[in-house]
Design an enzyme around this catalytic site. Structure first.
Site, mmCIF file in Angstrom:
data_model
loop_
_atom_site.group_PDB
_atom_site.id
_atom_site.type_symbol
_atom_site.label_atom_id
_atom_site.label_comp_id
_atom_site.label_asym_id
_atom_site.label_seq_id
_atom_site.Cartn_x
_atom_site.Cartn_y
_atom_site.Cartn_z
ATOM 1 N N LYS A 96 62.215 -15.021 -44.840
ATOM 2 C CA LYS A 96 63.607 -15.425 -44.746
ATOM 3 C C LYS A 96 63.674 -16.951 -44.691
ATOM 4 O O LYS A 96 62.836 -17.594 -44.043
ATOM 5 C CB LYS A 96 64.236 -14.821 -43.488
ATOM 6 N N ARG A 119 54.171 -42.812 -47.441
ATOM 7 C CA ARG A 119 53.170 -42.645 -48.487
ATOM 8 C C ARG A 119 53.621 -43.467 -49.706
ATOM 9 O O ARG A 119 54.571 -43.095 -50.402
ATOM 10 C CB ARG A 119 53.019 -41.179 -48.879
ATOM 11 N N GLU A 127 52.679 -22.207 -40.092
ATOM 12 C CA GLU A 127 51.286 -22.065 -40.504
ATOM 13 C C GLU A 127 50.412 -22.979 -39.652
ATOM 14 O O GLU A 127 50.906 -23.852 -38.930
ATOM 15 C CB GLU A 127 51.103 -22.416 -41.985
ATOM 16 N N ARG A 186 42.630 -28.483 -41.478
ATOM 17 C CA ARG A 186 42.009 -29.711 -42.003
ATOM 18 C C ARG A 186 42.664 -30.912 -41.351
ATOM 19 O O ARG A 186 43.654 -30.779 -40.639
ATOM 20 C CB ARG A 186 42.215 -29.789 -43.516
ATOM 21 N N LYS A 199 48.283 -16.226 -45.439
ATOM 22 C CA LYS A 199 49.476 -16.373 -44.615
ATOM 23 C C LYS A 199 49.905 -15.066 -43.957
ATOM 24 O O LYS A 199 50.472 -15.066 -42.862
ATOM 25 C CB LYS A 199 50.619 -16.933 -45.471
ATOM 26 N N GLU A 231 52.218 -25.878 -37.539
ATOM 27 C CA GLU A 231 53.497 -26.315 -38.092
ATOM 28 C C GLU A 231 54.611 -25.341 -37.734
ATOM 29 O O GLU A 231 54.416 -24.121 -37.739
ATOM 30 C CB GLU A 231 53.382 -26.459 -39.619
ATOM 31 N N LYS A 249 55.494 -33.812 -48.223
ATOM 32 C CA LYS A 249 55.984 -34.815 -47.288
ATOM 33 C C LYS A 249 55.932 -36.228 -47.882
ATOM 34 O O LYS A 249 55.021 -36.567 -48.619
ATOM 35 C CB LYS A 249 55.144 -34.754 -46.015
#
Length: 480
Positions: free
Chosen positions: A203, A340, A290, A294, A115, A277, A239
């Site tokens: 932050k 989901r 990020e 995939r 990251k 994202e 999520k």
């Protein structure tokens, strides 16, 4: 194409990949561990290879997966999501063996999986980001760096594993005392989970909208976006409900975010399918978070509103094909919602229901309804894997139509045996803020009444009561 492709995954995503492979007139090879010997993905594949007793460790064993590919003569490996999907060493091993890895290069995965490096790439490209640190130094020096960041930007801050992902390796820090206490704990957990104890700080954006952009990029340099998704409704940073397009009521902002996503992908030299994202704050400022290297669990909503098969394109891009359409061909039609359906108890902090048997499975369907699952009547849910049973995605011409369709489907979906998230979702689709599209990452915390529901509702409730009555009479409810 006439290729043989090994699917290095399990469950619903393995089935999704196998279907796409077979539609391309290619041969699909499945792999599995002993606990998955009754999984549907094995039966749908053209060939299947037992990796070992597991659990989980064989799906994560690079040498075993590569050996399975070589033994079956596979030309390529699709990693799906989770397991080895974002492991640069796995992609590198495929490259070394001359096996096509269906995804970006090992270097891109490595750079974007770190990251701190990813943030530097985006900073150099002028992509807006949340203030953050580089990797914290070890020992007292790192603690002092962290304290200085907290003093400058204020609390709360987010302590993150550098190699984390999928909502893992993240902890909210409310004050300096907690920061000092949690750094060594976070390092230890990051080392165990990702084999890398590097951590950094960001932050916190208070109660943001979580919006992401699907991108596709080919070898000729064409990078396209497929619009936005909203993934704000989450539990434990993972999520639960995904929506396309985002319900942010600012079309100009969403278009700007999409263009930023394309710019970010190009800055990273991205090839294949990926997801960029972002977080959006209450003042409609947006920040890069990020790039996921995939296929995403929630890719289904984008496919429903665009009509573009993302997995099919992934496979063709990996074999060097160029995209057959341009940005002007990507049209967003209507709305889509994915839920989901997990074997979990939402009232008990979403505790998994592994070990229970599905005594009744009666799925829903109809116009604009898509199911991606692998569970069936009589299936015993393993305790050692993810709790996802089936993803249900619905599409509608308008937002209201889409919500109403989802409500009807949830009422008609019957899973008896384990507790599931179905009754919880029924509360969500009836909730006024959700219907208005007014939600952010604090949605579950600010709507505790969503957890007040009857355990058995709709079709599932009727069947559960019927089965209980039959059992009470001493009869076998499954006798023919």
């Amino acid at each position: 194409m006439k290729k043989k492709i090994l699917v290095a995954n399990r469950g619903e995503i393995a089935i999704r990949l196998i279907r796409a492979i077979q539609e391309l007139d290619c041969t699909a090879v499945a792999v599995f561990e002993k606990p998955d010997e009754r999984s549907r993905h094995i039966r749908l594949a053209d060939e299947a290879v037992l990796l070992g007793d597991g659990p989980r460790k064989d799906y994560l064993d690079i040498a075993k997966v590569i050996q399975a590919a070589k033994r079956t003569g596979a030309d390529a490996i699709h990693p799906g999501y989770g397991f080895l999907a974002e492991n640069p060493e796995f992609a590198k091993a495929c490259e070394a063996e001359g096996i096509v890895f269906i995804g970006p290069s090992s270097k891109v995965i490595s750079d974007l999986g770190n990251k701190v490096i990813a943030r530097q790439i985006m900073a150099d490209a002028g992509i807006p980001m949340v203030p953050g640190t580089e990797n914290l130094s070890h020992g007292d020096a790192g603690v002092q760096e962290a304290k200085a960041f907290g003093t400058r930007y204020g609390y709360p801050v987010m302590l993150k594993a550098t190699s984390g992902g999928g909502g893992r390796g993240i902890r909210l820090i409310e004050n300096e005392f907690q920061l000092i206490e949690q750094i060594p704990v976070a390092r230890s957990e990051a080392l165990a989970a990702f084999n890398d104890d590097s951590v950094y700080l960001e932050k916190v954006v208070i109660n943001p909208k979580h919006v992401e952009v699907q991108i596709l990029a080919d070898k000729a340099g064409k990078t396209l976006h497929l619009g936005t998704r909203d993934c704000s409704i989450q539990r434990r940073n993972q999520k639960l409900i995904e929506i396309a397009p985002s319900r942010v009521g600012n079309p100009e902002l969403l278009e700007k975010i999409c263009q930023t996503a394309v710019k970010a992908a190009k800055a990273a030299n991205y090839l294949n399918a990926g997801t960029v994202e972002f977080l959006i704050d209450k003042d409609f400022n947006y920040y890069f978070m990020e790039i996921n290297t995939r296929i995403q669990v929630e890719h289904t909503v984008t496919e429903m509103v665009t009509g573009i098969d993302i997995v099919r394109n992934q496979i063709k891009l990996a074999f060097g094909y160029e995209l057959s359409f341009g940005q002007e061909d990507v049209q967003i039609r209507g709305h889509a919602i994915e839920v989901r359906i997990n074997a979990e108890d939402p009232k008990n902090n979403f505790m998994p229901e592994g070990g229970k048997k599905v005594s009744v499975y009666r799925s829903t369907g109809g116009f604009g309804v898509r199911l991606d699952g692998f569970v069936y009547q009589g299936y015993e849910i393993p305790e050692v894997y993810d709790s996802l049973l089936v993803k249900m995605t619905v599409h509608g011409f308008t937002w209201d139509e889409t919500v109403e369709r989802m409500k009807r489907c949830l009422k008609n979906f019957a899973i008896v045996g384990p507790k599931t998230t179905i009754p919880f979702y029924l509360n969500v689709v009836d909730e006024p803020d959700f219907i208005k599209g007014d939600f952010n990452t604090s949605y579950l915390d600010t709507h505790p009444h969503l957890f007040h529901y009857e355990e058995e509702v709709g079709e599932a409730g009727k069947l559960a009561k019927l089965i209980a009555e039959i059992h009470h009479r001493g009869e076998n409810p499954f006798a023919s």
